[in-house]
Design an enzyme around this catalytic site. Structure first.
Site, short mmCIF file in Angstrom:
data_model
loop_
_atom_site.label_atom_id
_atom_site.label_comp_id
_atom_site.label_asym_id
_atom_site.label_seq_id
_atom_site.Cartn_x
_atom_site.Cartn_y
_atom_site.Cartn_z
CG ASN A 1 -12.24 -0.66 3.87
OD1 ASN A 1 -12.57 -1.10 4.97
ND2 ASN A 1 -11.11 -0.03 3.67
CG HIS B 1 -6.75 -2.78 3.09
ND1 HIS B 1 -6.03 -1.62 2.91
CD2 HIS B 1 -7.97 -2.53 2.57
CE1 HIS B 1 -6.78 -0.71 2.31
NE2 HIS B 1 -7.97 -1.23 2.09
CG ASP C 1 -2.07 0.97 1.09
OD1 ASP C 1 -3.22 0.51 0.97
OD2 ASP C 1 -1.82 2.20 1.10
CB ILE C 2 0.81 4.28 -2.13
CG1 ILE C 2 1.89 5.21 -2.65
CG2 ILE C 2 -0.47 5.05 -1.82
CD1 ILE C 2 1.58 5.81 -4.02
N GLY D 1 -16.19 2.52 3.62
CA GLY D 1 -14.99 3.35 3.50
C GLY D 1 -14.11 2.99 2.32
CD GLN D 2 -14.65 -0.66 -2.67
OE1 GLN D 2 -15.82 -0.93 -2.42
NE2 GLN D 2 -13.97 -1.27 -3.63
CG HIS E 1 -8.72 -2.85 -2.36
ND1 HIS E 1 -9.66 -2.17 -3.07
CD2 HIS E 1 -8.55 -2.17 -1.20
CE1 HIS E 1 -10.04 -1.10 -2.38
NE2 HIS E 1 -9.39 -1.08 -1.23
#
Ligand code: 5GP
Length: 112
Positions: A85, A100, A29-30, A91-92, A98
């Site tokens: 999410n 997490h 994740d960035i 909260g997507q 995806h």
């Protein structure tokens, strides 16, 4: 729907890729929320868990297997959290399914 994740799959934008096969991609994740934070996505453009079709069952299963495999490769022997999410209330932000995987610290509950 094409999203930033489609561009990562196509190598049009860079990402630190941890795993790839014909079904899934895993990359860091960035904006990590834990010492280890990576995403597992299907290569197929599925919007979210709320938008699955029957044919997606094996794809989702493979993504979870990859999450487990990469978590082990990343040394998360003490455990980790898997989050998906879905939709606005979930909260997507990126409308490409995806998972997490967060680890390397003690997680708390409930999430925000
Ligand atoms: P969501 O809020 O949709 O569940 O999570 C989207 C995640 O994608 C966020 O944690 C965010 O940091 C990550 N993300 C968004 N854009 C990029 C990107 O261009 N590269 C990477 N590696 N992660 C991204």
């Amino acid at each position: 729907m094409a999203t930033i994740f489609s561009k990562i799959i196509a190598r049009e934008i860079p990402a630190e890729i941890l795993f790839e096969d014909e079904v899934c991609l895993a990359f860091r994740d960035i904006n990590p929320q834990a010492p280890i934070h990576f995403l597992v996505i299907p290569k197929k453009e599925i919007v979210s868990l709320a938008e699955l079709s029957g044919e997606d069952e094996q794809i989702v299963g493979r993504c979870l297997m990859v999450a487990s495999l990469v978590a082990a490769e990343q040394g998360l022997t003490g455990g980790y959290r898997l989050v998906a999410n879905a939709g606005q209330d979930g909260g997507q932000e990126v409308p490409h399914l995806h998972f997490h995987v967060l680890g390397g610290r003690q997680m708390s509950w409930p999430p925000g």
